[in-house]
Motif scaffolding. Structure first.
Motif, PDB file in Angstrom:
ATOM      1  N   HIS A  59       0.842  -1.204   0.000  1.00  0.00           N
ATOM      2  CA  HIS A  59       0.000   0.000   0.000  1.00  0.00           C
ATOM      3  C   HIS A  59       0.876   1.253   0.000  1.00  0.00           C
ATOM      4  O   HIS A  59       0.653   2.183  -0.779  1.00  0.00           O
ATOM      5  N   ILE A  60       1.852   1.251   0.890  1.00  0.00           N
ATOM      6  CA  ILE A  60       2.761   2.406   1.004  1.00  0.00           C
ATOM      7  C   ILE A  60       3.534   2.592  -0.294  1.00  0.00           C
ATOM      8  O   ILE A  60       3.660   3.707  -0.809  1.00  0.00           O
ATOM      9  N   PHE A  61       4.059   1.503  -0.837  1.00  0.00           N
ATOM     10  CA  PHE A  61       4.820   1.549  -2.083  1.00  0.00           C
ATOM     11  C   PHE A  61       3.975   2.131  -3.216  1.00  0.00           C
ATOM     12  O   PHE A  61       4.467   2.915  -4.036  1.00  0.00           O
ATOM     13  N   SER A  62       2.698   1.785  -3.245  1.00  0.00           N
ATOM     14  CA  SER A  62       1.804   2.218  -4.322  1.00  0.00           C
ATOM     15  C   SER A  62       1.409   3.677  -4.215  1.00  0.00           C
ATOM     16  O   SER A  62       1.003   4.284  -5.212  1.00  0.00           O
ATOM     17  N   ALA A  63       1.502   4.265  -3.029  1.00  0.00           N
ATOM     18  CA  ALA A  63       1.078   5.653  -2.836  1.00  0.00           C
ATOM     19  C   ALA A  63       2.236   6.600  -2.567  1.00  0.00           C
ATOM     20  O   ALA A  63       2.250   7.733  -3.056  1.00  0.00           O
ATOM     21  N   TYR A  64       3.223   6.146  -1.794  1.00  0.00           N
ATOM     22  CA  TYR A  64       4.339   7.010  -1.403  1.00  0.00           C
ATOM     23  C   TYR A  64       5.574   6.797  -2.278  1.00  0.00           C
ATOM     24  O   TYR A  64       6.490   7.616  -2.268  1.00  0.00           O
ATOM     25  N   GLY A  65       5.620   5.691  -3.018  1.00  0.00           N
ATOM     26  CA  GLY A  65       6.847   5.356  -3.722  1.00  0.00           C
ATOM     27  C   GLY A  65       7.927   4.972  -2.741  1.00  0.00           C
ATOM     28  O   GLY A  65       7.640   4.437  -1.661  1.00  0.00           O
ATOM     29  N   THR A  66       9.185   5.277  -3.077  1.00  0.00           N
ATOM     30  CA  THR A  66      10.295   4.933  -2.179  1.00  0.00           C
ATOM     31  C   THR A  66      11.176   6.140  -1.878  1.00  0.00           C
ATOM     32  O   THR A  66      12.346   5.994  -1.527  1.00  0.00           O
ATOM     33  N   ASN A  67      10.620   7.333  -2.014  1.00  0.00           N
ATOM     34  CA  ASN A  67      11.365   8.539  -1.678  1.00  0.00           C
ATOM     35  C   ASN A  67      11.535   8.622  -0.159  1.00  0.00           C
ATOM     36  O   ASN A  67      10.549   8.688   0.579  1.00  0.00           O
ATOM     37  N   PRO A  68      12.783   8.621   0.342  1.00  0.00           N
ATOM     38  CA  PRO A  68      12.999   8.661   1.802  1.00  0.00           C
ATOM     39  C   PRO A  68      12.344   9.859   2.473  1.00  0.00           C
ATOM     40  O   PRO A  68      11.858   9.747   3.606  1.00  0.00           O
ATOM     41  N   GLU A  69      12.327  11.022   1.788  1.00  0.00           N
ATOM     42  CA  GLU A  69      11.729  12.214   2.378  1.00  0.00           C
ATOM     43  C   GLU A  69      10.224  12.062   2.562  1.00  0.00           C
ATOM     44  O   GLU A  69       9.644  12.616   3.494  1.00  0.00           O
ATOM     45  N   TYR A  70       9.585  11.325   1.676  1.00  0.00           N
ATOM     46  CA  TYR A  70       8.157  11.071   1.810  1.00  0.00           C
ATOM     47  C   TYR A  70       7.893   9.989   2.860  1.00  0.00           C
ATOM     48  O   TYR A  70       6.983  10.106   3.684  1.00  0.00           O
ATOM     49  N   LEU A  71       8.690   8.943   2.811  1.00  0.00           N
ATOM     50  CA  LEU A  71       8.449   7.796   3.688  1.00  0.00           C
ATOM     51  C   LEU A  71       8.648   8.128   5.166  1.00  0.00           C
ATOM     52  O   LEU A  71       8.007   7.528   6.026  1.00  0.00           O
ATOM     53  N   LYS A  72       9.508   9.078   5.450  1.00  0.00           N
ATOM     54  CA  LYS A  72       9.755   9.404   6.861  1.00  0.00           C
ATOM     55  C   LYS A  72       8.528  10.040   7.529  1.00  0.00           C
ATOM     56  O   LYS A  72       8.440  10.119   8.753  1.00  0.00           O
ATOM     57  N   LEU A  73       7.569  10.458   6.716  1.00  0.00           N
ATOM     58  CA  LEU A  73       6.343  11.050   7.257  1.00  0.00           C
ATOM     59  C   LEU A  73       5.279  10.002   7.561  1.00  0.00           C
ATOM     60  O   LEU A  73       4.230  10.334   8.125  1.00  0.00           O
ATOM     61  N   TYR A  74       5.542   8.757   7.166  1.00  0.00           N
ATOM     62  CA  TYR A  74       4.548   7.709   7.404  1.00  0.00           C
ATOM     63  C   TYR A  74       4.575   7.294   8.868  1.00  0.00           C
ATOM     64  O   TYR A  74       5.618   6.967   9.426  1.00  0.00           O
ATOM     65  N   ASP A  75       3.406   7.291   9.488  1.00  0.00           N
ATOM     66  CA  ASP A  75       3.262   6.958  10.906  1.00  0.00           C
ATOM     67  C   ASP A  75       2.711   5.537  11.041  1.00  0.00           C
ATOM     68  O   ASP A  75       1.538   5.290  10.740  1.00  0.00           O
ATOM     69  N   CYS A  76       3.561   4.609  11.480  1.00  0.00           N
ATOM     70  CA  CYS A  76       3.152   3.200  11.592  1.00  0.00           C
ATOM     71  C   CYS A  76       2.083   2.973  12.653  1.00  0.00           C
ATOM     72  O   CYS A  76       1.442   1.923  12.667  1.00  0.00           O
ATOM     73  N   LYS A  77       1.880   3.936  13.533  1.00  0.00           N
ATOM     74  CA  LYS A  77       0.867   3.796  14.570  1.00  0.00           C
ATOM     75  C   LYS A  77      -0.542   4.064  14.025  1.00  0.00           C
ATOM     76  O   LYS A  77      -1.525   3.805  14.719  1.00  0.00           O
ATOM     77  N   LYS A  78      -0.614   4.571  12.815  1.00  0.00           N
ATOM     78  CA  LYS A  78      -1.895   4.852  12.179  1.00  0.00           C
ATOM     79  C   LYS A  78      -2.043   3.971  10.951  1.00  0.00           C
ATOM     80  O   LYS A  78      -1.044   3.587  10.340  1.00  0.00           O
ATOM     81  N   ASP A  79      -3.281   3.662  10.570  1.00  0.00           N
ATOM     82  CA  ASP A  79      -3.449   2.803   9.389  1.00  0.00           C
ATOM     83  C   ASP A  79      -3.171   3.585   8.109  1.00  0.00           C
ATOM     84  O   ASP A  79      -3.016   4.809   8.115  1.00  0.00           O
TER      85      ASP A  79
ATOM     86  N   LEU B 262      -4.916   4.397   5.367  1.00  0.00           N
ATOM     87  CA  LEU B 262      -5.833   5.432   4.896  1.00  0.00           C
ATOM     88  C   LEU B 262      -5.788   6.685   5.764  1.00  0.00           C
ATOM     89  O   LEU B 262      -5.943   7.799   5.255  1.00  0.00           O
ATOM     90  N   LEU B 263      -5.536   6.529   7.050  1.00  0.00           N
ATOM     91  CA  LEU B 263      -5.413   7.702   7.912  1.00  0.00           C
ATOM     92  C   LEU B 263      -4.136   8.475   7.565  1.00  0.00           C
ATOM     93  O   LEU B 263      -4.129   9.714   7.567  1.00  0.00           O
ATOM     94  N   ASN B 264      -3.068   7.757   7.271  1.00  0.00           N
ATOM     95  CA  ASN B 264      -1.848   8.426   6.808  1.00  0.00           C
ATOM     96  C   ASN B 264      -2.103   9.196   5.521  1.00  0.00           C
ATOM     97  O   ASN B 264      -1.644  10.334   5.366  1.00  0.00           O
ATOM     98  N   VAL B 265      -2.826   8.570   4.597  1.00  0.00           N
ATOM     99  CA  VAL B 265      -3.162   9.242   3.339  1.00  0.00           C
ATOM    100  C   VAL B 265      -3.991  10.493   3.604  1.00  0.00           C
ATOM    101  O   VAL B 265      -3.744  11.568   3.040  1.00  0.00           O
ATOM    102  N   LYS B 266      -4.969  10.353   4.469  1.00  0.00           N
ATOM    103  CA  LYS B 266      -5.839  11.490   4.782  1.00  0.00           C
ATOM    104  C   LYS B 266      -5.044  12.661   5.343  1.00  0.00           C
ATOM    105  O   LYS B 266      -5.224  13.815   4.930  1.00  0.00           O
ATOM    106  N   GLU B 267      -4.128  12.398   6.262  1.00  0.00           N
ATOM    107  CA  GLU B 267      -3.385  13.473   6.915  1.00  0.00           C
ATOM    108  C   GLU B 267      -2.299  14.059   6.016  1.00  0.00           C
ATOM    109  O   GLU B 267      -2.070  15.269   6.033  1.00  0.00           O
ATOM    110  N   ASN B 268      -1.620  13.214   5.227  1.00  0.00           N
ATOM    111  CA  ASN B 268      -0.499  13.702   4.416  1.00  0.00           C
ATOM    112  C   ASN B 268      -0.919  14.235   3.050  1.00  0.00           C
ATOM    113  O   ASN B 268      -0.360  15.203   2.553  1.00  0.00           O
TER     114      ASN B 268
END
Length: 430
Positions: free
Chosen positions: A182-202, A204-210
């Motif tokens: 899911h993450i790969f399909s939406a965020y790609g593999t850019n380290p600057e983008y991935l560091k914003l992903y919060d594993c404590k949230k699901d 879709l919630l990450n998508v909603k916030e970011n």
């Protein structure tokens, strides 16, 4: 964190080791990590680094003049443009080989359109006899014939590709295995983008916030990405929207946008030049002659943004996120993840074909024809040919999948020994 660029670093290191001067190109779209890459390469080496910012020449070269005087520890003649800088550089004798880095070269070309030709002329006459390695980094790989001629005269042309799927686990150690695709399909593999992903949230919630929040860091990212290198943003962004939602043929893109195909050609080529779009043709076809070319967005993040943020921008500005997140929940898997999974498997097999196919093919790729018959992967050598289907969702029995794949393979004419493989989520891959 610096990952998965070892092969590219080795290319430059080998080039540096030769006993004469050289120049090299490093291409990659914006935010793919060119500057991080070159900083890792020059670490501990004798180097002079220039990053061309978007500013008028007088300020740019005044700064370069001052920095070069400090670097060389001598007063030097005035530098007021790129040519005068190269002339000064060519007169300097370096006992220790110098690495000259020209980063963000596309910005220099905006104010000095002939900068690449100037460089090559000076290189041919003077600079090539210096003790120097030049590395030119750019987010634009021009398709102009004169530029391509100069590229081919370089020692190396390196294109920085996306980081691999496996880097997500390295960058987000606590991520759940089921969320990686899911993450790969939406965020790609850019380290600057991935560091914003919060594993404590699901997911879709990450998508909603970011992505979906007006104050989210990705809300304007797709448009901002284009503004750096392009004019007529409305046309380019509309093309990317058309491709993102599944229109891959030039005729389909034109029909979707109610435009003529001939009108789109130069825009598509520019998007290829800045490495956002890539044109694909069926295996065994010539990319310059094939009538079956298809366009795909190279980066998953950009594809996701133009698929879901761009067409819903007005609603999201009013903080109307419910309908958009509901649409993503219902549409994301079939529209985005299916194709992402196919490309993931294709890259996986290309990287280690013997592990997955049992032989080293002489050719590997996807195939389709004018009847809309498509085979995800075909690989062959002089004896065997393997037809591969990728199944992100196991919605039917394996026997039926094999039967359908065999039927499609009849459209691909071959006398080789045929084999068939089905990849699915249950296939053990790494």
């Amino acid at each position: 964190m610096f990952l998965n660029r070892e092969n590219e670093l080795e290319i430059l290191q080998k080039d540096f080791s030769i006993p004469n001067s050289s120049f090299n190109f490093v291409f990659g779209r914006r935010k793919i990590g060119k500057t991080t890459f070159i900083n890792n390469y020059i670490k501990g080496k004798n180097s002079f680094y220039i990053s061309f910012l978007e500013m008028i020449n007088s300020i740019t070269f005044h700064t370069i003049h001052k920095n070069f005087e400090n670097f060389y520890n001598k007063k030097i003649e005035k530098i007021d443009n790129f040519e005068s800088f190269l002339k000064v550089l060519s007169k300097v004798k370096f006992d220790e080989k110098l690495i000259l880095v020209l980063d963000d070269f596309q910005n220099l070309l905006k104010v000095e359109k002939d900068a690449l030709n100037i460089f090559y002329k000076t290189w041919s006459k003077e600079l090539s006899s210096s003790n120097i390695q030049v590395v030119i980094l750019s987010s634009i790989k021009s398709s102009d014939k004169d530029d391509e001629y100069i590229y081919k005269k370089s020692s190396n042309i390196i294109k920085l590709e996306n980081l691999p799927y496996s880097s997500i686990k390295e960058l987000i150690p606590d991520v759940q295995a089921g969320d990686i695709i899911h993450i790969f399909s939406a965020y790609g593999t850019n380290p600057e983008y991935l560091k914003l992903y919060d594993c404590k949230k699901d997911f879709l919630l990450n998508v909603k916030e970011n992505f979906l929040s007006y104050e989210g860091l990705f809300f304007n990212e797709g448009i901002d990405f284009l503004k750096k290198d392009l004019n007529e943003i409305s046309t380019y962004s509309s093309i990317l929207y058309a491709v993102a939602v599944g229109n891959n043929k030039i005729g389909d893109i034109a029909s979707f946008l109610n435009l003529k195909s001939t009108y789109l050609t130069r825009y598509l080529q520019k998007l290829i030049d800045i490495m956002i779009l890539k044109k694909y043709v069926p295996i065994n076809e010539d990319i310059k002659k094939s009538k079956f070319g298809r366009y795909e967005i190279e980066d998953n993040f950009i594809k996701f943004w133009f698929c879901y943020i761009y067409p819903n921008y007005s609603a999201l500005q009013k903080n109307d996120t419910y309908g958009v997140i509901s649409h993503i929940r219902n549409d994301f898997t079939k529209r985005i993840e299916r194709n992402v999974y196919k490309n993931y498997i294709l890259n996986l097999v290309k990287k280690d074909p013997y592990k997955y196919l049992g032989f080293i093919p002489t050719n590997i790729g996807s195939w389709w024809n004018n009847k809309d018959v498509q085979i995800d992967i075909i690989a062959y050598d002089s004896k065997n040919i393997i037809f591969v289907d990728t199944k992100w969702k196991d919605t039917q029995k394996l026997e039926l999948s094999y039967s359908q794949l065999k039927s499609k393979s009849l459209e691909f004419k071959t006398t080789l020994n045929k084999k068939y493989v089905i990849f699915s989520k249950t296939t053990p891959t790494k």
